[in-house]
Motif scaffolding. Sequence first.
Motif, PDB file in Angstrom:
ATOM      1  N   LEU A  35       0.729  -1.247  -0.272  1.00  0.00           N
ATOM      2  CA  LEU A  35       0.008  -0.039   0.129  1.00  0.00           C
ATOM      3  C   LEU A  35       0.573   1.367   0.093  1.00  0.00           C
ATOM      4  N   ALA A  36       0.663   2.301  -0.853  1.00  0.00           N
ATOM      5  CA  ALA A  36       1.423   3.898  -1.238  1.00  0.00           C
ATOM      6  C   ALA A  36       0.407   4.755   0.436  1.00  0.00           C
ATOM      7  N   ILE A  37      -0.187   4.663   1.087  1.00  0.00           N
ATOM      8  CA  ILE A  37      -1.476   5.009   1.645  1.00  0.00           C
ATOM      9  C   ILE A  37      -0.637   5.076   2.755  1.00  0.00           C
ATOM     10  N   THR A  38      -0.205   3.821   3.405  1.00  0.00           N
ATOM     11  CA  THR A  38      -0.040   3.379   5.084  1.00  0.00           C
ATOM     12  C   THR A  38       1.436   2.713   4.867  1.00  0.00           C
ATOM     13  N   ASP A  39       2.009   2.986   6.022  1.00  0.00           N
ATOM     14  CA  ASP A  39       3.091   1.500   6.156  1.00  0.00           C
ATOM     15  C   ASP A  39       2.941   0.128   6.878  1.00  0.00           C
ATOM     16  N   ALA A  40       1.621   0.509   8.119  1.00  0.00           N
ATOM     17  CA  ALA A  40       1.651  -0.850   8.830  1.00  0.00           C
ATOM     18  C   ALA A  40       0.084  -0.826   9.316  1.00  0.00           C
ATOM     19  N   PHE A  41      -0.279  -1.706  10.013  1.00  0.00           N
ATOM     20  CA  PHE A  41      -2.061  -1.443  10.310  1.00  0.00           C
ATOM     21  C   PHE A  41      -1.515  -2.224  11.910  1.00  0.00           C
ATOM     22  N   VAL A  42      -1.892  -1.845  12.637  1.00  0.00           N
ATOM     23  CA  VAL A  42      -2.095  -2.446  13.869  1.00  0.00           C
ATOM     24  C   VAL A  42      -3.520  -3.429  13.868  1.00  0.00           C
ATOM     25  N   LEU A  43      -3.546  -4.379  14.171  1.00  0.00           N
ATOM     26  CA  LEU A  43      -4.707  -5.360  14.693  1.00  0.00           C
ATOM     27  C   LEU A  43      -4.994  -5.396  16.102  1.00  0.00           C
ATOM     28  N   ALA A  44      -6.165  -5.329  16.337  1.00  0.00           N
ATOM     29  CA  ALA A  44      -6.478  -5.791  18.417  1.00  0.00           C
ATOM     30  C   ALA A  44      -8.400  -6.253  17.733  1.00  0.00           C
ATOM     31  N   SER A  45      -8.167  -7.346  19.124  1.00  0.00           N
ATOM     32  CA  SER A  45      -9.384  -7.840  19.122  1.00  0.00           C
ATOM     33  C   SER A  45      -9.924  -7.565  20.299  1.00  0.00           C
ATOM     34  N   ALA A  46     -10.737  -7.248  20.876  1.00  0.00           N
ATOM     35  CA  ALA A  46     -11.631  -7.558  22.169  1.00  0.00           C
ATOM     36  C   ALA A  46     -12.992  -7.851  22.102  1.00  0.00           C
ATOM     37  N   PRO A  47     -13.619  -8.593  23.485  1.00  0.00           N
ATOM     38  CA  PRO A  47     -14.587  -9.649  23.601  1.00  0.00           C
ATOM     39  C   PRO A  47     -16.490  -9.332  22.794  1.00  0.00           C
ATOM     40  N   ASN A  48     -16.108  -7.673  23.667  1.00  0.00           N
ATOM     41  CA  ASN A  48     -17.038  -6.526  23.229  1.00  0.00           C
ATOM     42  C   ASN A  48     -17.083  -4.602  22.830  1.00  0.00           C
ATOM     43  N   GLU A  49     -18.350  -4.364  22.623  1.00  0.00           N
ATOM     44  CA  GLU A  49     -18.482  -2.964  22.225  1.00  0.00           C
ATOM     45  C   GLU A  49     -18.079  -1.732  23.106  1.00  0.00           C
ATOM     46  N   ARG A  50     -17.499  -2.180  24.376  1.00  0.00           N
ATOM     47  CA  ARG A  50     -17.523  -1.136  25.589  1.00  0.00           C
ATOM     48  C   ARG A  50     -16.210  -1.875  25.848  1.00  0.00           C
ATOM     49  N   GLN A  51     -15.266  -2.737  25.642  1.00  0.00           N
ATOM     50  CA  GLN A  51     -14.170  -2.742  25.792  1.00  0.00           C
ATOM     51  C   GLN A  51     -13.079  -2.485  24.434  1.00  0.00           C
ATOM     52  N   VAL A  52     -13.984  -2.654  23.194  1.00  0.00           N
ATOM     53  CA  VAL A  52     -13.343  -1.813  21.641  1.00  0.00           C
ATOM     54  C   VAL A  52     -13.082  -0.656  22.279  1.00  0.00           C
TER      55      VAL A  52
END
Length: 177
Positions: A35-52
């Motif tokens: 991708l020319a628009i960014t260098d890195a993706f950080v991916l993270a998960s959470a079990p519910n919307e509040r934690q997100v």
Amino acid sequence: MTASSEARETALLAAQAAADKLATDVAIVDVSERLAITDAFVLASAPNERQVQAIVDEVEERLRQHGVKPVRREGVAESRWVLLDFVDVVVHVQHAEERAYYALERLWKDCPTIPFVDRAAPQGDAAAPGTATLSADDIDPASADPTPLAPAPGDGATAGGGPLQDEDPSAPEAAGR
């Protein structure tokens, strides 16, 4: 061309901020060659919307302390998949269901990853990076051992609160409980 050192540092700061708010499956993908628009993706998960939302808030605050502000935020209202665009780094915080469904790691599997180890995670052989350990407080006793607990002598109830094993639940004495 790999991600710039500034992008790597920003991604590592964002990943640690997410991990500090108990994000799961934190990963950094170097997408600079694709991708020319960014260098890195950080991916993270959470079990519910509040934690997100808690993770998103912490990532923004931590990066703001280092002089990095997002140029765009998307998905905050629903908090199922929030995208924070820091130009060189894009942070994706996803509800666990979205993470499994969209499988961004699979989509970007041909890209290298930037190693990230949560500094709060136990070191050594006790736990491998990316694995969680549970304490006795984290386990639901009802599901941990299906064998019912025996009542204490002289106690008229069981651990589950139901009738004793040798009692007939339809008996008039049991119905009065």
